[in-house]
Design a protein around this motif. Sequence first.
Motif, PDB file in Angstrom:
ATOM      1  N   ASN A 138     115.318  56.798 145.017  1.00 40.31           N
ATOM      2  CA  ASN A 138     113.916  56.503 144.730  1.00 40.31           C
ATOM      3  C   ASN A 138     113.722  55.044 144.359  1.00 40.31           C
ATOM      4  N   ILE A 139     114.542  54.556 143.459  1.00 39.95           N
ATOM      5  CA  ILE A 139     114.411  53.181 142.967  1.00 39.95           C
ATOM      6  C   ILE A 139     114.615  52.179 144.091  1.00 39.95           C
ATOM      7  N   ILE A 140     115.599  52.432 144.934  1.00 38.79           N
ATOM      8  CA  ILE A 140     115.845  51.550 146.085  1.00 38.79           C
ATOM      9  C   ILE A 140     114.646  51.569 147.034  1.00 38.79           C
ATOM     10  N   ALA A 141     114.089  52.768 147.255  1.00 36.30           N
ATOM     11  CA  ALA A 141     112.945  52.893 148.167  1.00 36.30           C
ATOM     12  C   ALA A 141     111.710  52.186 147.622  1.00 36.30           C
ATOM     13  N   PHE A 142     111.541  52.131 146.295  1.00 39.09           N
ATOM     14  CA  PHE A 142     110.410  51.401 145.728  1.00 39.09           C
ATOM     15  C   PHE A 142     110.411  49.954 146.229  1.00 39.09           C
ATOM     16  N   ASP A 143     111.557  49.300 146.113  1.00 36.45           N
ATOM     17  CA  ASP A 143     111.654  47.897 146.514  1.00 36.45           C
ATOM     18  C   ASP A 143     111.507  47.737 148.021  1.00 36.45           C
ATOM     19  N   MET A 144     112.059  48.660 148.780  1.00 36.97           N
ATOM     20  CA  MET A 144     111.940  48.591 150.234  1.00 36.97           C
ATOM     21  C   MET A 144     110.481  48.723 150.670  1.00 36.97           C
ATOM     22  N   ASP A 145     109.713  49.546 149.957  1.00 36.20           N
ATOM     23  CA  ASP A 145     108.291  49.710 150.278  1.00 36.20           C
ATOM     24  C   ASP A 145     107.456  48.530 149.796  1.00 36.20           C
ATOM     25  N   LEU A 146     107.653  48.141 148.534  1.00 36.95           N
ATOM     26  CA  LEU A 146     106.793  47.120 147.928  1.00 36.95           C
ATOM     27  C   LEU A 146     107.075  45.715 148.452  1.00 36.95           C
ATOM     28  N   PHE A 147     108.356  45.393 148.611  1.00 34.59           N
ATOM     29  CA  PHE A 147     108.729  44.024 148.949  1.00 34.59           C
ATOM     30  C   PHE A 147     109.284  43.873 150.360  1.00 34.59           C
ATOM     31  N   LYS A 148     109.369  45.004 151.087  1.00 33.27           N
ATOM     32  CA  LYS A 148     109.892  45.009 152.455  1.00 33.27           C
ATOM     33  C   LYS A 148     111.336  44.509 152.510  1.00 33.27           C
ATOM     34  N   TRP A 149     112.092  44.766 151.455  1.00 38.10           N
ATOM     35  CA  TRP A 149     113.503  44.390 151.433  1.00 38.10           C
ATOM     36  C   TRP A 149     114.310  45.336 152.305  1.00 38.10           C
ATOM     37  N   SER A 150     115.455  44.872 152.741  1.00 44.11           N
ATOM     38  CA  SER A 150     116.402  45.761 153.403  1.00 44.11           C
ATOM     39  C   SER A 150     117.060  46.645 152.354  1.00 44.11           C
ATOM     40  N   ARG A 151     117.672  47.733 152.794  1.00 43.63           N
ATOM     41  CA  ARG A 151     118.377  48.608 151.854  1.00 43.63           C
ATOM     42  C   ARG A 151     119.497  47.843 151.153  1.00 43.63           C
ATOM     43  N   LYS A 152     120.224  47.027 151.884  1.00 47.93           N
ATOM     44  CA  LYS A 152     121.328  46.274 151.301  1.00 47.93           C
ATOM     45  C   LYS A 152     120.840  45.361 150.185  1.00 47.93           C
ATOM     46  N   LYS A 153     119.763  44.634 150.437  1.00 51.03           N
ATOM     47  CA  LYS A 153     119.229  43.711 149.434  1.00 51.03           C
ATOM     48  C   LYS A 153     118.741  44.463 148.209  1.00 51.03           C
ATOM     49  N   SER A 154     118.066  45.575 148.433  1.00 46.70           N
ATOM     50  CA  SER A 154     117.549  46.359 147.319  1.00 46.70           C
ATOM     51  C   SER A 154     118.684  46.878 146.438  1.00 46.70           C
ATOM     52  N   VAL A 155     119.760  47.369 147.052  1.00 46.27           N
ATOM     53  CA  VAL A 155     120.908  47.858 146.285  1.00 46.27           C
ATOM     54  C   VAL A 155     121.534  46.729 145.470  1.00 46.27           C
ATOM     55  N   LEU A 156     121.747  45.577 146.101  1.00 45.91           N
ATOM     56  CA  LEU A 156     122.416  44.454 145.433  1.00 45.91           C
ATOM     57  C   LEU A 156     121.605  43.906 144.267  1.00 45.91           C
ATOM     58  N   ILE A 157     120.276  44.037 144.329  1.00 41.31           N
ATOM     59  CA  ILE A 157     119.430  43.568 143.233  1.00 41.31           C
ATOM     60  C   ILE A 157     119.254  44.647 142.168  1.00 41.31           C
ATOM     61  N   CYS A 158     119.071  45.882 142.604  1.00 40.94           N
ATOM     62  CA  CYS A 158     118.810  46.972 141.650  1.00 40.94           C
ATOM     63  C   CYS A 158     120.034  47.341 140.818  1.00 40.94           C
ATOM     64  N   ALA A 159     121.227  47.284 141.408  1.00 43.68           N
ATOM     65  CA  ALA A 159     122.433  47.722 140.702  1.00 43.68           C
ATOM     66  C   ALA A 159     122.652  46.960 139.393  1.00 43.68           C
ATOM     67  N   PRO A 160     122.692  45.610 139.410  1.00 42.09           N
ATOM     68  CA  PRO A 160     122.889  44.914 138.124  1.00 42.09           C
ATOM     69  C   PRO A 160     121.729  45.102 137.150  1.00 42.09           C
ATOM     70  N   ILE A 161     120.500  45.252 137.685  1.00 42.06           N
ATOM     71  CA  ILE A 161     119.350  45.477 136.804  1.00 42.06           C
ATOM     72  C   ILE A 161     119.495  46.810 136.085  1.00 42.06           C
ATOM     73  N   LEU A 162     119.865  47.864 136.825  1.00 41.79           N
ATOM     74  CA  LEU A 162     120.015  49.192 136.203  1.00 41.79           C
ATOM     75  C   LEU A 162     121.163  49.214 135.201  1.00 41.79           C
ATOM     76  N   ILE A 163     122.241  48.521 135.523  1.00 38.48           N
ATOM     77  CA  ILE A 163     123.365  48.460 134.578  1.00 38.48           C
ATOM     78  C   ILE A 163     122.903  47.811 133.271  1.00 38.48           C
ATOM     79  N   ALA A 164     122.164  46.700 133.393  1.00 38.10           N
ATOM     80  CA  ALA A 164     121.678  46.006 132.197  1.00 38.10           C
ATOM     81  C   ALA A 164     120.700  46.877 131.408  1.00 38.10           C
ATOM     82  N   LEU A 165     119.816  47.588 132.116  1.00 35.62           N
ATOM     83  CA  LEU A 165     118.830  48.435 131.448  1.00 35.62           C
ATOM     84  C   LEU A 165     119.466  49.655 130.788  1.00 35.62           C
ATOM     85  N   SER A 166     120.659  50.049 131.241  1.00 34.63           N
ATOM     86  CA  SER A 166     121.344  51.205 130.658  1.00 34.63           C
ATOM     87  C   SER A 166     122.067  50.865 129.362  1.00 34.63           C
ATOM     88  N   LEU A 167     122.329  49.594 129.138  1.00 32.49           N
ATOM     89  CA  LEU A 167     123.127  49.201 127.970  1.00 32.49           C
ATOM     90  C   LEU A 167     122.459  49.475 126.622  1.00 32.49           C
TER      91      LEU A 167
END
Length: 493
Positions: free
Chosen positions: A334-363
């Motif tokens: 879901n989170i990856i698809a949000f960025d793909m819809d809103l910003f027209k990012w590729s799946r790869k780009k969305s994963v590479l940006i979302c992963a560190p953000i989610l890790i930081a938000l989980s801390l």
Amino acid sequence: MSEQQPNREKFASRLGFILVSAGCAIGIGNVWKFPYLCGQYGGAAFILIYLVFLVIMGIPVMIFEFAVGRASQHSAALAFDTLEPEGTHWHIMKIFCMVGNYLLMMYYTTVCGWMFDYFVRQCSGEFVGATPKQVQTGFNEMLGNTGELALCTIVVCLIGFLICFFGVQNGVERITKWMMAALFILMIILTIHSVFLEGAGAGIRFYLVPDFKKMAEIGIGNVVYQAMGQSFFTLSIGMGSMLIFGSYLDKERSLTGEATTVTSLDTAVALMAGFIIIPACFAFGIQPDAGPSLIFITIPNLFAKMPGGQFWGALFFVFLSFAALSTVIAVFENIIAFDMDLFKWSRKKSVLICAPILIALSLPCVLGFNVWSGFQPLGKGSTILDLEDFIVSNNVLPLGSFVFVLFCTRKNGWGWDNFLKEADTGKGVKFPRSIRWYVTWVLPVIILVIFFKGYYDKFAPMGRGPLVGWMIFAVALVGFLLYCASSKPRKSK
């Protein structure tokens, strides 16, 4: 209005859609919360009421979510924008969905990490012959170890995003299908083992024979509310987590049948979890109403007493890990698809940006049990996890579901006729037209009862002052949503 995506990814098979959707619904609540609620609220009597509300409340809301997703061909980030009448404000509701998915993963990844950690502990034999005090100490030590908790959380995030990186068919669908198959096999093995333990018969009777006398002692209203709430929250509906999978679904099958199948699988897991835990608790003289500590304190004590407990405990926590990870993968998608819809990012780009953000938000959730344990946002003894869970479970899920119901039934929303056309497209069970009045007028009221009762139960123990303040906030929140939902379509010139 947003244009539909012509090259949107699709599931490779109907089975893939059902198992991935079920994997999203099946989570820790099925295995942890459902058995201890059964233990607290009268066993089979609670289950009967739970099943009734699952049919009259959970399934309709899930169908609404699937329909919005399939019709819009978008995630929740653009689904309302695509389907809403011009000039209305339904698109504001996407904020609830997007915030809800992020907040859920800010603490769910940590709890999933606990499952991984306990699997390793079971395999190492830490709980073999352990006393109840030693089990309790081990749990407290785990929570106090910042590095250990952080590592487990990061591993969960990396695994989840790596699977999503490979796409819907090659990643999410392929891995979840194997994981769900393994989950069901593990549950069957554990259930057979549990029900044949010496002394398990009393637990089976407690679980299968309704005790309405005990229910009356507890309070029928309390039992009904808890069953109603559990049937509502168990399906992960209300924040668009099911919507995304509807957008990956083709038009060959009607949505009522698909939602019923997904709900049946979710319910089967919850019921089997009870068969694993409750008979075993009775067999070894352990109370099955231990509350939230059931999984991490009561269950290890159970396996410590059981012959071959190290092996059975390891299987149990593998099963728990699969149940939790299936939800993580679904919500990450879901989170990856949000960025793909809103910003027209590729799946790869969305994963590479979302992963560190989610890790930081989980801390913060990780630190809330040790470094930041002094921060108790919801009163004495509460943690950051409690705050995040309160926002999701007591706000996003019920209010999000409330919005989906209104959006699909109101004339100024997507509307009943559009919903019905989408829900009934394809082969299979059709949505019953005869319940239009119920889903339009009664279902929203039931959802609001759950919402306000949740606030009351949370803040009443704090005293009249805090309770009144928070109830005013809850009323204001509902008022804002009703204001947005009441906007009228712009008249065409």
